[in-house]
Design a protein around this motif. Structure first.
Motif, PDB file in Angstrom:
ATOM      1  N   PRO A   1      49.433  72.633  54.287  1.00 15.27           N
ATOM      2  CA  PRO A   1      49.918  71.263  54.458  1.00 15.27           C
ATOM      3  C   PRO A   1      51.124  71.129  55.372  1.00 15.27           C
ATOM      4  O   PRO A   1      51.696  70.039  55.484  1.00 15.27           O
TER       5      PRO A   1
ATOM      6  N   TYR B   1      47.665  69.954  57.728  1.00 17.12           N
ATOM      7  CA  TYR B   1      48.379  68.696  57.925  1.00 17.12           C
ATOM      8  C   TYR B   1      49.708  68.963  58.632  1.00 17.12           C
ATOM      9  O   TYR B   1      50.334  70.002  58.442  1.00 17.12           O
TER      10      TYR B   1
ATOM     11  N   ARG C   1      49.552  63.792  58.770  1.00 19.51           N
ATOM     12  CA  ARG C   1      49.814  63.352  57.399  1.00 19.51           C
ATOM     13  C   ARG C   1      51.186  63.839  56.954  1.00 19.51           C
ATOM     14  O   ARG C   1      51.562  64.977  57.203  1.00 19.51           O
TER      15      ARG C   1
ATOM     16  N   SER D   1      52.708  65.231  54.195  1.00 16.66           N
ATOM     17  CA  SER D   1      52.127  65.901  53.031  1.00 16.66           C
ATOM     18  C   SER D   1      52.815  65.561  51.730  1.00 16.66           C
ATOM     19  O   SER D   1      52.203  65.603  50.663  1.00 16.66           O
TER      20      SER D   1
ATOM     21  N   GLN E   1      50.591  59.436  51.313  1.00 17.24           N
ATOM     22  CA  GLN E   1      49.501  59.614  52.279  1.00 17.24           C
ATOM     23  C   GLN E   1      48.597  60.771  51.876  1.00 17.24           C
ATOM     24  O   GLN E   1      47.409  60.781  52.172  1.00 17.24           O
ATOM     25  N   ASN E   2      49.199  61.748  51.225  1.00 15.09           N
ATOM     26  CA  ASN E   2      48.451  62.935  50.824  1.00 15.09           C
ATOM     27  C   ASN E   2      47.993  62.776  49.378  1.00 15.09           C
ATOM     28  O   ASN E   2      48.795  62.849  48.450  1.00 15.09           O
TER      29      ASN E   2
ATOM     30  N   ASP F   1      45.477  64.693  48.076  1.00 10.10           N
ATOM     31  CA  ASP F   1      44.748  65.903  47.677  1.00 10.10           C
ATOM     32  C   ASP F   1      45.226  66.400  46.315  1.00 10.10           C
ATOM     33  O   ASP F   1      46.430  66.581  46.093  1.00 10.10           O
TER      34      ASP F   1
ATOM     35  N   MET G   1      47.754  70.512  44.835  1.00 11.75           N
ATOM     36  CA  MET G   1      46.605  70.620  45.736  1.00 11.75           C
ATOM     37  C   MET G   1      45.601  71.674  45.281  1.00 11.75           C
ATOM     38  O   MET G   1      44.405  71.561  45.545  1.00 11.75           O
TER      39      MET G   1
END
Length: 519
Positions: free
Chosen positions: A217, A260, A287, A289, A293-294, A296, A342
């Motif tokens: 990321p 990212y 992104r 991270s 926005q992230n 995941d 993540m």
């Protein structure tokens, strides 16, 4: 590392840009990167064609057939570096502007792909045919020298029985690292590569498999992702499992690797880097991270990263999920919380952290370490010397290795005190014989043999209870025992007598000198 001859050639190339009117360092690096990509795209296409023939797999060259570019048709082979690099300067300049550069900008039909997104605003800025011709010739010369040096290193390594260590060569990475050293802001902005031998060590420790889904990321130029991809290709069994299975091959070329970053220049270079290394549709995305926005979560089986160290964010910019783990503005702590989020359960992580993460006394520092030790399975702490990131930074760092379990599992933690990484620890970073990395990899893969090691050794195991009792302190100095060798000195009266004797001799010599001058 690149040698002095190559550095001199890169310096001359840099001077050519300045003489040609391009003086912005980032623009120069970008333009050089585009041309390196165009050159290596030709080489990579040839290599992939040969590999597919050897494997008995079909392959269609990206340069095959006619290409319609900007309403004009051209034979694809004319876009190959090996074909156009000998053209007269004027013809090459026209071809580059009208066909070659538009061709690389539109390599993907999928306009949503990472490559297409970050090449959309790419601009070819070399102003004159003469400069283009000079740069093309310079790059050919640099690559020729690089190949010569690589061949020499391989022959030397083969004769010394150390061939495997020198098989991997990241030409763009080495050149790019040196180019970035010309940026006065490189260290401050964190835009420098993790040394390739450290990346390779971390990848070997994690032993990626064809079933892994791998993320970084904070990917920068995609060094960790490329190293993981190369590791899979260099293992015959893993390579076979990927490339003889259409579904696995498709996944390898696209969704297996995710990166990212927040710097579009880095993303553009990272996407080109991945493509040249055989990842045709890399998932490299713009992104933040650590923000919302992230999204995941529970998605990856392996995270490899060297996240930014010195950042400090506003709480409003950070995802609430991460602040629940540790309420802090320090990016190095927030990224650790992010890695845990993540990863899927059973997923593994190898990441680089500054030493402060290991022993910091704030509640956020302790909360993150507690989460790693109590909530998951912390496996290893590899302490690295402060010179590893020179000449860009002198910070002391460590590699953390852990597995996400969500229910604990830490029994013993393996510590290793790395004091040498194969290079001098000054700004020059020249190659030296002392190197702990082979030992680190060997010992980590045989942790069952580490139980009897003493605290005075390079590596040893520490019980979880001892770590908990020490407020989750993970610094190796907390647990390492220093072996003191007693030194026996003569009795005090003997030392005093020796001093008086020397003093008398000195007085005598001074008197003799004084008598000579008096005469």
């Amino acid at each position: 590392m690149i040698n002095g001859e190559i550095k001199n050639k890169v310096d001359a190339l840099w001077d050519s840009f300045a003489a040609g009117g391009l003086t912005n360092p980032l623009e120069v690096i970008e333009q050089i990167t585009y041309l390196m990509f165009i050159r290596e795209l030709d080489e990579a296409d040839n290599i992939q064609q040969k590999e597919n023939m050897m494997l008995g797999l079909p392959y269609t060259s990206i340069f095959a057939g006619e290409k319609n570019i900007g309403g004009q048709t051209i034979e694809g082979k004319e876009l190959k570096w090996s074909v156009f690099h000998d053209l007269p300067a004027d013809k090459m300049f026209i071809l580059m502007n009208r066909f070659v550069f538009p061709f690389i900008k539109n390599l993907h039909d999928d306009k949503d792909s990472a490559y297409s997104k970050y090449m959309t605003d790419a601009i070819f800025k070399l102003p004159t045919p003469e400069l283009l011709s000079k740069v093309v010739d310079s790059l050919d010369d640099i690559y020729k020298t690089m190949d010569k040096v690589r061949k020499s290193n391989l022959e030397k390594a083969d004769s010394e029985g150390n061939l495997a260590e020198n098989m991997s060569s990241d030409v763009r990475g080495d050149l790019y690292e040196y180019l970035l050293s010309k940026l006065s802001t490189a260290g401050r902005n964190g835009q420098f590569r993790t040394p390739r031998h450290i990346i390779k060590m971390m990848v070997e420790l994690m032993n990626p498999t064809p079933d892994d889904k791998i993320a970084d990321p904070a990917c920068g130029t995609s060094g960790f992702l490329i190293a993981a991809a190369e590791y899979l290709r260099e293992d015959p069994e893993k390579e076979k499992a990927i490339f003889y299975n259409p579904e696995n091959k498709k996944r390898y070329m696209s969704s297996m690797f995710t990166g990212y970053d927040m710097d579009k220049t880095m993303l553009r270079i990272g996407a080109m880097n991945m493509m040249t290394h055989g990842i045709t549709d890399p998932h490299i995305d713009y992104r933040d991270s650590l923000s919302d926005q992230n999204t995941d979560k529970d998605e990856y089986s392996l995270v490899l990263a060297n996240p930014p160290f010195k950042g400090s964010l506003d709480y409003e910019m950070v995802s609430d999920d991460l602040l629940k783990v540790c309420k802090t503005k320090k990016t190095e702590l927030l990224f650790l919380a992010l890695f845990l989020r993540m990863l899927k359960v059973g997923g593994r992580c190898a990441c680089i952290v500054p030493d402060g993460v290991l022993f910091g006394s704030s509640s956020a520092h302790k909360a993150v370490r507690k989460q790693l030790v109590d909530g998951n399975r912390l496996e290893a702490v590899i302490s690295m010397p402060s010179g590893v990131f020179k000449p860009y930074a002198g910070v002391s760092t460590a590699v953390l290795i852990f597995t996400k379990t969500n229910h604990g599992g830490t029994d013993k933690v393996w510590f290793y005190d790395m004091t040498a990484d194969g290079y001098s620890l000054d700004d020059k970073r020249t190659k030296v014989d002392e190197n702990d990395i082979p030992g680190i990899i060997k010992r980590f893969k045989r942790l069952d043999k580490e139980a009897d090691r003493k605290r005075t050794d390079k590596s040893f195991l520490v019980d979880k209870k001892e770590i908990v009792d020490n407020a989750y302190d993970l610094s190796i100095n907390r647990y390492k025992e220093i072996k003191y060798v007693p030194v026996k000195y003569p009795p005090t009266e003997d030392i005093l007598a020796e001093i008086m004797k020397l003093d008398a001799e000195a007085t005598k010599d001074l008197q003799e000198l004084k008598d000579m001058l008096g005469k």
